[in-house]
Write a protein that holds these residues in place. Structure first.
Motif, PDB file in Angstrom:
ATOM      1  N   ALA A   1      66.147  75.729 -21.767  1.00 22.01           N
ATOM      2  CA  ALA A   1      65.462  76.388 -20.650  1.00 22.01           C
ATOM      3  C   ALA A   1      66.397  77.393 -19.986  1.00 22.01           C
TER       4      ALA A   1
ATOM      5  N   TYR B  40      61.281  78.378 -21.941  1.00 22.56           N
ATOM      6  CA  TYR B  40      61.891  77.403 -22.839  1.00 22.56           C
ATOM      7  C   TYR B  40      61.173  77.425 -24.186  1.00 22.56           C
TER       8      TYR B  40
ATOM      9  N   PHE C  73      62.311  70.459 -23.932  1.00 19.26           N
ATOM     10  CA  PHE C  73      62.894  71.433 -23.008  1.00 19.26           C
ATOM     11  C   PHE C  73      62.083  71.599 -21.718  1.00 19.26           C
TER      12      PHE C  73
END
Length: 105
Positions: A24, A38, A51
């Motif tokens: 991210a 992300y 993520f």
């Protein structure tokens, strides 16, 4: 004579390279919010991506002790990486990305 990699080794290298995708990232930031992106896999979906939790942690850090609202989210521009685990053989890997625009309260 060159030794060719086994298919298991190639799969391990490809998995490692795919696993090296960026996590991210806060790509836009302003005083009271921003946009976090992300990576996610299509079959897994954006909500189940490992993520996503990391993205929400980035938002929490940006907003501090304030709450936040998600203004908009959706798929954003991804990228295609070309890897070559074996000389002369290239493979394109599509990396899809999800974006979350947020506002700190």
């Amino acid at each position: 004579m060159r030794k060719l990699w086994s298919s298991v080794t190639v799969a391990a290298v490809v998995s490692t390279l795919v696993g090296c995708a960026d996590g991210a990232k806060l790509i836009q930031e302003h005083e009271n919010g921003g946009v976090v992106v992300y990576p996610f896999k299509g079959e897994q979906g954006s909500v189940l991506s490992s993520f996503r939790k990391e993205a929400l942690t980035v938002i929490d850090k940006k907003c501090g002790d304030r709450s936040y609202a998600i203004v908009r989210e959706g798929e954003t521009k991804g990228r295609i990486r070309v890897i070559s685990p074996i000389e002369g053989q290239e493979e394109a890997i599509e990396e899809r990305r999800w974006g979350i625009q947020f506002q700190c309260r």
